[in-house]
Write an enzyme that holds these catalytic residues in place. Structure first.
Site, mmCIF file in Angstrom:
data_model
loop_
_atom_site.group_PDB
_atom_site.id
_atom_site.type_symbol
_atom_site.label_atom_id
_atom_site.label_comp_id
_atom_site.label_asym_id
_atom_site.label_seq_id
_atom_site.Cartn_x
_atom_site.Cartn_y
_atom_site.Cartn_z
ATOM 1 N N ASP A 82 20.217 29.820 43.587
ATOM 2 C CA ASP A 82 19.879 29.644 42.016
ATOM 3 C C ASP A 82 18.937 27.820 42.150
ATOM 4 O OD1 ASP A 82 19.962 30.110 39.278
ATOM 5 O OD2 ASP A 82 21.954 29.258 39.153
ATOM 6 N N GLU A 134 9.294 30.764 40.230
ATOM 7 C CA GLU A 134 9.532 29.999 38.742
ATOM 8 C C GLU A 134 7.920 29.446 37.589
ATOM 9 O OE1 GLU A 134 13.266 28.826 36.591
ATOM 10 O OE2 GLU A 134 11.967 27.826 35.237
ATOM 11 N N HIS A 180 18.459 26.245 29.566
ATOM 12 C CA HIS A 180 20.260 26.700 30.309
ATOM 13 C C HIS A 180 21.332 25.893 29.125
ATOM 14 C CE1 HIS A 180 17.840 26.999 33.491
ATOM 15 N NE2 HIS A 180 18.407 27.716 34.090
ATOM 16 N N ASP A 258 25.439 32.097 32.976
ATOM 17 C CA ASP A 258 26.294 31.472 33.921
ATOM 18 C C ASP A 258 27.202 30.827 32.744
ATOM 19 O OD1 ASP A 258 28.248 29.441 34.931
ATOM 20 O OD2 ASP A 258 26.347 28.018 35.917
HETATM 21 P P1 13P Z 1 23.019 29.991 30.999
HETATM 22 O O1 13P Z 1 23.807 27.964 30.741
HETATM 23 O O2 13P Z 1 21.897 30.355 29.931
HETATM 24 O O3 13P Z 1 24.368 30.597 31.480
HETATM 25 O O4 13P Z 1 21.940 30.264 32.545
HETATM 26 C C1 13P Z 1 22.341 30.196 34.036
HETATM 27 C C2 13P Z 1 21.119 30.092 34.713
HETATM 28 O O5 13P Z 1 19.904 30.384 34.844
HETATM 29 C C3 13P Z 1 21.221 30.357 35.897
HETATM 30 O O6 13P Z 1 20.529 29.804 36.580
HETATM 31 O O1 G3H Z 2 21.063 26.953 35.864
HETATM 32 C C1 G3H Z 2 21.825 26.342 36.240
HETATM 33 C C2 G3H Z 2 23.429 27.343 36.458
HETATM 34 O O2 G3H Z 2 23.790 27.293 35.302
HETATM 35 C C3 G3H Z 2 23.465 26.634 37.309
HETATM 36 O O3 G3H Z 2 23.864 25.184 36.782
HETATM 37 O O4 G3H Z 2 23.943 23.474 38.534
HETATM 38 O O5 G3H Z 2 25.558 23.135 36.771
HETATM 39 O O6 G3H Z 2 25.041 24.955 38.665
HETATM 40 P P1 G3H Z 2 24.870 23.931 38.609
HETATM 41 ZN ZN ZN Z 3 18.235 28.710 35.886
#
Ligand code: 13P
Ligand code: G3H
Ligand code: ZN
Length: 311
Positions: A82, A134, A180, A258
């Protein structure tokens, strides 16, 4: 069954008018909660790992947890990086067993985004791995990078064809108003995704899988539990689930979630400690937390993604 790529999942999801859930994993209880729900509902899955997750839990531990989930469930599961922010992290995940990577160069100029995405695609495809890219910038926090609402920008549909043709990417994340984290919209406003942009992207890229990041809905019953048990999350607001369901019925084949899992886990643990201040065995509070993740994921699979029964 070994880990799979997202190719077949996306083809079926596009044709079937549903989306695959991409859930972030950071530890064993999160992996178990997600995969137990998917197993019960016979749903295909994408488990995704951020740069932050890799530095928290270690690449090898995460790979082994996901391999254990594949062995336990027999489901088609893709392991995805990710928000990879460089060629090097994408290469490290491709070399280390991931079946899908995201190169997120959305904050760069269009030409620079195309150049690094193309480089990742060439390496990934040589190794049987698929690539998400993206275009457009989401607001919110990811891996400690905070993009303000003013600096976010919707995807320009007029760029998508050239971008996909020149990069060869396998799926494309677009910005249509999601963001996010747990604070996506101002309290009192009416959250609305830009379906006009999604429709125009779909028209220009027929059959091509689109990805939505920042798609937690921040259920208010969990915010209430947090706030009633010593937490402080006033004004936490997410994307309405009916709008995500509509997007899943269109070209959106992958929906990233997430924050809702974090919220379910945290609310459950806060409430647990309020009710059992003397407990200190981590299994006692992680067990209901894992169950809360399972319930949250089951709800998403059926009511938001529509991918139950599609494994
Ligand atoms: P959320 O913060 O809305 O759960 O999005 C997660 C996300 O896009 C991870 O790449
Ligand atoms: O888009 C981000 C995801 O929610 C992952 O979050 O980078 O804090 O692990 P993180
Ligand atoms: Zn994301």
């Amino acid at each position: 069954m070994p880990l799979v790529t997202t190719k077949d999942m996306f083809e079926k999801a596009y044709k079937g008018g549903y989306a695959i859930g991409a859930f972030n994993v950071n530890n064993m209880e999160i992996v178990q909660g997600i995969t137990e729900a998917a197993k019960d509902l016979n749903a295909p899955l994408i488990l995704q790992v951020s740069k932050g997750a890799r530095s928290y839990a270690n690449h090898t531990y995460l790979i082994k947890l996901v391999e254990a989930a594949v062995a336990e469930t027999g489901l088609p599961i893709a392991l995805h990086l990710d928000h990879g922010d460089s060629f090097d992290i994408c290469k490290s995940c491709i070399d280390g067993g991931f079946t899908s990577v995201m190169i997120d160069a959305s904050s760069k100029s269009l030409e620079d985004n195309i150049a690094v995405t193309r480089k990742v695609v060439e390496y990934a495809h040589d190794h049987g791995v698929v690539v998400e890219a993206e275009l457009g910038t989401l607001a919110g926090i990811e891996d400690e990078v905070n993009v303000s609402a003013e600096d976010s920008s919707y995807t320009r549909p007029e760029d998508v064809q050239e971008f996909v043709e020149r990069t060869g990417c396998d799926s494309l994340a677009i910005a249509i108003g999601t963001s996010h984290g747990a604070y996506k919209f101002k309290p009192g406003t009416d959250p609305k995704l830009r379906f006009d942009i999604l429709e125009e992207v779909e028209r220009r890229l027929p059959g091509f899988p689109i990805v939505l990041h920042g798609s937690s809905s921040v259920p208010q019953e969990f915010v209430k539990i947090v706030n009633e048990n010593g937490g402080n999350m006033p004004g936490a607001i997410g994307v309405p689930e009916d709008q995500l369901r509509k997007a899943a019925s269109m070209a959106v084949c992958k929906i990233n979630i997430d924050s809702d899992l974090r919220l379910a886990m945290t609310a459950t643990i806060r409430q647990y400690f309020n009710e059992h201040p003397d407990h200190f065995d981590p299994r006692q509070y992680l067990k209901p937390a894992r169950a809360a993740i399972k319930d949250m994921v089951a709800h998403k699979l059926v009511n938001v993604l529509g991918c139950d029964g599609k494994a």
